[in-house]
Motif scaffolding. Structure first.
Motif, PDB file in Angstrom:
ATOM      1  N   LEU A  85       0.554  -1.521  -0.161  1.00  0.00           N
ATOM      2  CA  LEU A  85       0.437  -0.484   0.159  1.00  0.00           C
ATOM      3  C   LEU A  85       1.327   1.062  -0.341  1.00  0.00           C
ATOM      4  O   LEU A  85       0.662   2.344  -0.490  1.00  0.00           O
ATOM      5  CB  LEU A  85      -1.227   0.181   0.996  1.00  0.00           C
ATOM      6  N   ARG A  86       1.610   1.305   0.642  1.00  0.00           N
ATOM      7  CA  ARG A  86       2.718   2.291   0.698  1.00  0.00           C
ATOM      8  C   ARG A  86       3.611   2.449  -0.536  1.00  0.00           C
ATOM      9  O   ARG A  86       3.574   3.902  -0.601  1.00  0.00           O
ATOM     10  CB  ARG A  86       3.616   2.684   2.200  1.00  0.00           C
ATOM     11  N   TRP A  87       3.663   1.273  -1.083  1.00  0.00           N
ATOM     12  CA  TRP A  87       4.956   1.655  -1.986  1.00  0.00           C
ATOM     13  C   TRP A  87       3.770   2.033  -3.268  1.00  0.00           C
ATOM     14  O   TRP A  87       4.500   3.186  -4.278  1.00  0.00           O
ATOM     15  CB  TRP A  87       5.034   0.362  -2.772  1.00  0.00           C
ATOM     16  N   ALA A  88       2.554   1.859  -3.279  1.00  0.00           N
ATOM     17  CA  ALA A  88       1.252   2.447  -4.234  1.00  0.00           C
ATOM     18  C   ALA A  88       1.724   4.062  -4.598  1.00  0.00           C
ATOM     19  O   ALA A  88       1.256   5.105  -4.904  1.00  0.00           O
ATOM     20  CB  ALA A  88      -0.006   1.933  -4.808  1.00  0.00           C
ATOM     21  N   ASN A  89       1.019   3.922  -2.363  1.00  0.00           N
ATOM     22  CA  ASN A  89       1.206   5.806  -2.494  1.00  0.00           C
ATOM     23  C   ASN A  89       2.030   6.406  -3.439  1.00  0.00           C
ATOM     24  O   ASN A  89       1.900   7.303  -3.352  1.00  0.00           O
ATOM     25  CB  ASN A  89       0.653   5.691  -0.880  1.00  0.00           C
ATOM     26  N   ALA A  90       3.868   6.059  -3.263  1.00  0.00           N
ATOM     27  CA  ALA A  90       4.578   6.669  -3.015  1.00  0.00           C
ATOM     28  C   ALA A  90       5.000   6.792  -4.401  1.00  0.00           C
ATOM     29  O   ALA A  90       4.991   7.907  -4.758  1.00  0.00           O
ATOM     30  CB  ALA A  90       5.957   6.170  -2.445  1.00  0.00           C
ATOM     31  N   ARG A  91       4.034   5.955  -4.996  1.00  0.00           N
ATOM     32  CA  ARG A  91       4.135   6.016  -6.592  1.00  0.00           C
ATOM     33  C   ARG A  91       3.587   6.944  -7.143  1.00  0.00           C
ATOM     34  O   ARG A  91       3.656   7.522  -7.960  1.00  0.00           O
ATOM     35  CB  ARG A  91       4.625   4.662  -7.273  1.00  0.00           C
ATOM     36  N   LEU A  92       2.362   6.848  -6.356  1.00  0.00           N
ATOM     37  CA  LEU A  92       1.812   7.733  -7.120  1.00  0.00           C
ATOM     38  C   LEU A  92       1.473   9.262  -6.927  1.00  0.00           C
ATOM     39  O   LEU A  92       1.653  10.081  -7.697  1.00  0.00           O
ATOM     40  CB  LEU A  92       0.355   7.602  -6.513  1.00  0.00           C
ATOM     41  N   LYS A  93       2.684   9.514  -5.827  1.00  0.00           N
ATOM     42  CA  LYS A  93       2.567  10.864  -5.544  1.00  0.00           C
ATOM     43  C   LYS A  93       3.520  11.505  -6.071  1.00  0.00           C
ATOM     44  O   LYS A  93       3.798  12.306  -6.952  1.00  0.00           O
ATOM     45  CB  LYS A  93       3.322  11.202  -3.458  1.00  0.00           C
ATOM     46  N   GLU A  94       5.123  10.028  -6.643  1.00  0.00           N
ATOM     47  CA  GLU A  94       5.650  10.452  -7.316  1.00  0.00           C
ATOM     48  C   GLU A  94       5.420  10.938  -9.133  1.00  0.00           C
ATOM     49  O   GLU A  94       6.405  12.007  -9.236  1.00  0.00           O
ATOM     50  CB  GLU A  94       6.874   9.389  -7.186  1.00  0.00           C
ATOM     51  N   SER A  95       4.662  10.451  -9.527  1.00  0.00           N
ATOM     52  CA  SER A  95       4.369  10.268 -10.534  1.00  0.00           C
ATOM     53  C   SER A  95       3.053  10.743 -11.175  1.00  0.00           C
ATOM     54  O   SER A  95       3.301  11.529 -12.136  1.00  0.00           O
ATOM     55  CB  SER A  95       3.748   8.859 -11.184  1.00  0.00           C
ATOM     56  N   ALA A  96       2.637  11.652 -10.434  1.00  0.00           N
ATOM     57  CA  ALA A  96       1.449  12.493  -9.942  1.00  0.00           C
ATOM     58  C   ALA A  96       1.347  14.093 -11.127  1.00  0.00           C
ATOM     59  O   ALA A  96       0.989  13.854 -11.919  1.00  0.00           O
ATOM     60  CB  ALA A  96       0.565  12.392  -9.186  1.00  0.00           C
ATOM     61  N   PRO A  97       2.670  14.191 -10.295  1.00  0.00           N
ATOM     62  CA  PRO A  97       2.566  15.300 -11.359  1.00  0.00           C
ATOM     63  C   PRO A  97       2.878  15.393 -12.978  1.00  0.00           C
ATOM     64  O   PRO A  97       2.789  16.640 -13.318  1.00  0.00           O
ATOM     65  CB  PRO A  97       4.515  16.495 -10.378  1.00  0.00           C
ATOM     66  N   GLN A  98       4.582  14.892 -12.761  1.00  0.00           N
ATOM     67  CA  GLN A  98       4.714  15.115 -14.241  1.00  0.00           C
ATOM     68  C   GLN A  98       3.225  14.345 -15.292  1.00  0.00           C
ATOM     69  O   GLN A  98       3.025  14.735 -16.185  1.00  0.00           O
ATOM     70  CB  GLN A  98       5.715  13.644 -14.080  1.00  0.00           C
ATOM     71  N   ALA A  99       2.652  13.145 -14.700  1.00  0.00           N
ATOM     72  CA  ALA A  99       1.439  12.220 -16.208  1.00  0.00           C
ATOM     73  C   ALA A  99       0.328  13.463 -15.613  1.00  0.00           C
ATOM     74  O   ALA A  99       0.168  13.519 -17.420  1.00  0.00           O
ATOM     75  CB  ALA A  99       1.025  11.204 -14.271  1.00  0.00           C
ATOM     76  N   LEU A 100       0.242  14.721 -14.570  1.00  0.00           N
ATOM     77  CA  LEU A 100      -1.403  15.103 -14.568  1.00  0.00           C
ATOM     78  C   LEU A 100      -1.145  16.597 -15.553  1.00  0.00           C
ATOM     79  O   LEU A 100      -1.476  16.941 -15.427  1.00  0.00           O
ATOM     80  CB  LEU A 100      -1.273  15.282 -13.234  1.00  0.00           C
ATOM     81  N   LEU A 101       0.416  17.488 -15.472  1.00  0.00           N
ATOM     82  CA  LEU A 101       0.498  18.370 -16.257  1.00  0.00           C
ATOM     83  C   LEU A 101       1.358  18.823 -17.651  1.00  0.00           C
ATOM     84  O   LEU A 101       1.605  19.829 -17.332  1.00  0.00           O
ATOM     85  CB  LEU A 101       1.652  19.347 -14.435  1.00  0.00           C
TER      86      LEU A 101
END
Length: 159
Positions: free
Chosen positions: A142-158
């Motif tokens: 769960l923590r890995w998925a959460n960390a990867r979401l936080k890491e990947s979201a800015p680039q993917a969404l912006l």
């Protein structure tokens, strides 16, 4: 006692989580971390499924230790693959997969909590030990998925 119901549901949810992790690793082969870590995390699920199948025997359950997934899950997988192939945004696809993984791991974590609470109340020490041994690994997933979401979201969404 309804411990058999909790064991059966946890066995099912761990099986689906393993399948989800393996499917995600295949869909994101070019992302080295996602590919390798997801495969390692799926190994924990496979171990959990085997241990739950073994524990289930004490409660009259005959669970598949090989973590076979349902026909419905296979159909969802095919639909997701089709949609994934149509996506021109691999970053958004990764975010969607990580989000789905995070939610699935959260459900598995809750199932481990239910099993631990029931085992403790019923004074089933072996079942409680199983939950105490396996649940921390689910929390790490769960923590890995959460960390990867936080890491990947800015680039993917912006971008």
């Amino acid at each position: 006692m309804k411990l058999d119901l909790v064991i059966r549901e946890l066995h099912r949810s761990e099986s689906e989580l393993a399948h989800l992790l393996l499917r995600m690793s295949e869909r994101h082969k070019s992302d080295h971390e996602t590919y390798h870590v997801a495969r390692d995390l799926a190994g924990w699920c496979h171990d959990h499924v085997r241990e739950l199948a073994e524990a289930g025997k004490d409660y009259g359950l005959d669970l598949d230790p090989s973590h076979d997934v349902s026909v419905a899950e296979r159909l969802r997988e095919k639909a997701a693959e089709w949609l994934g192939r149509r996506s021109s945004e691999p970053g958004l696809l990764l975010l969607a997969d990580l989000r789905h993984l995070y939610l699935a791991a959260s459900e598995v974590s809750l199932d481990w909590e239910l099993l631990a609470q029931a085992a403790q109340a019923a004074k089933q020490r072996e079942l409680l030990a199983l939950a105490q041994r396996c649940h921390p690994q689910t929390l790490r997933q769960l923590r890995w998925a959460n960390a990867r979401l936080k890491e990947s979201a800015p680039q993917a969404l912006l971008s």
